[in-house]
Design an enzyme around this catalytic site. Structure first.
Site, PDB file in Angstrom:
ATOM      1  N   PRO A   1       0.829  -1.189   0.055  1.00 53.93           N
ATOM      2  CA  PRO A   1      -0.144  -0.060   0.165  1.00 53.93           C
ATOM      3  C   PRO A   1       0.901   1.165  -0.163  1.00 53.93           C
ATOM      4  CG  PRO A   1      -0.883  -1.706   1.738  1.00 53.93           C
ATOM      5  CD  PRO A   1       0.694  -2.024   1.100  1.00 53.93           C
ATOM      6  N   CYS A   2       0.691   2.138  -0.960  1.00 50.29           N
ATOM      7  CA  CYS A   2       1.519   3.201  -0.904  1.00 50.29           C
ATOM      8  C   CYS A   2       0.108   4.425  -1.626  1.00 50.29           C
ATOM      9  CB  CYS A   2       2.386   3.426  -2.309  1.00 50.29           C
ATOM     10  SG  CYS A   2       3.861   2.292  -1.733  1.00 50.29           S
TER      11      CYS A   2
END
Length: 343
Positions: free
Chosen positions: A79-80
């Site tokens: 997750p970014c």
């Protein structure tokens, strides 16, 4: 040959579904969210799911699960969110989000487990930032992986949805490239037109879609079929927040088009105020099942019953489309079989 894989940040299992269709066997999956882990287990009961923050998972714990076996493919979607276009809007720099650093957890596992091949998928905005460049540098220079990455659109890989993603592949066996597009167009019509009306369906996931207050429902009914948008409504039905030029996102309260790709299925896919999520013809939002199928999940893919609609939408919208994962996994499988036969 048995091909073993690991799925990091596995969500509800879209990446794993594609790997399994390509005949990889996922030994271990990691997912911090309890609801996502439950969905994953419903569909992939043979995989050990560790519901834990990856930053708190020791390498020794993982190696015990692997029982001395070498992993053929380590895959994951760190997750970014700070790099996503929606979060950044017009900003050049990423939004400060602690999840941006999770890409280095992916590198940590690659470094410790030394899989033959790797695959990582993420938002396109990540490619310009120092953290991604640092990860690529470590993979290539320190860990000696041949690496290729590019921004692609999943619609070019048989997914009935326009969705731009960054995909990276790597191998310590030899040169590898991101899979070439299939040029196989799959439309909204081909994907969901055959489904029964939700009220006539025996599928509880297909029965899930939002019910609106009368004024919103009236706007939906007035929106022209097959691609209409809020801009097509009589002026008296426009929301105050949408009045004026270039106000808001143009796709909100818009209908999908039968003979085109879907717009990107996001975590707001069960809310027409979040995007173009109205059914092309019926006067409603697409159902959770339709959203999942536009993500290329099989029609019988299981999701937990009884969870809030917002949570279900996030499970579906945050997933990697299984068909895209399948194409990339088959490409990696071909690479593995070619090189491992030489050893």
């Amino acid at each position: 040959m048995e091909l073993l894989s690991i799925d990091i940040f596995s969500g509800c299992g879209g990446l794993t579904e594609g790997m399994h269709q390509a005949n990889f066997k996922t030994k271990v999956a990691f997912e911090i969210d309890e609801i996502a882990s439950k969905a994953y287990r419903l569909n992939h009961p043979q995989t050990t799911v560790i519901t834990k923050d990856i930053r708190n998972v020791s390498i020794a714990e993982i190696k015990r699960k692997l029982n001395g076996k070498t992993i053929h493919l380590l895959a994951g979607c760190p997750p970014c969110q700070g790099f996503s276009s929606i979060r950044r809007l017009n900003r050049v720099t990423p939004v400060d989000d602690e999840r941006n650093n999770l890409i280095m957890e992916y590198v940590r596992l690659v470094k410790a487990l030394k899989p033959y091949t790797i695959m990582m998928e993420n938002v396109p905005g990540l490619v310009e930032y120092d953290l991604f460049k640092k990860a690529v540098r470590i993979l290539k220079d320190e860990l000696k992986y041949e690496v290729d990455f590019k921004v692609v659109n999943v619609k070019d890989y048989g997914v009935p949805q326009s969705r731009r993603r960054l995909v990276l592949v790597g191998s310590r066996l030899g040169s590898i490239k991101v899979a070439e597009p299939l040029n196989e167009k799959k439309t909204v019509r081909q994907t969901i037109e055959h489904l029964p009306l939700p009220e006539n369906s025996s599928d509880p996931i297909h029965k899930i879609f939002p019910i609106h207050i009368p004024s919103v429902q009236k706007r939906i009914e007035l929106t022209p079929k097959n691609g209409g948008s809020r801009k097509d409504l009589p002026k008296q039905y426009l929301l105050k927040c949408h009045e004026g030029e270039n106000i808001g996102f143009n796709d909100v309260y818009g209908r999908l088009r039968w003979d085109d790709y879907s717009t990107t299925i996001t975590g707001g896919c069960l809310n027409p105020s979040k995007g173009r999520f109205l059914h092309p013809e019926q006067n409603r939002n697409i159902s959770a099942r339709e959203a999942a199928m536009l993500q290329s999940f099989p029609v019988d893919y299981k999701f937990p019953i009884g969870i809030p609609k917002a949570n279900l939408a996030l499970l579906i919208g945050n997933a990697l489309p299984p068909k895209f994962s399948l194409v990339q996994s088959l490409n990696i499988k071909t690479h593995l079989l070619r090189h491992l036969k030489k050893t």
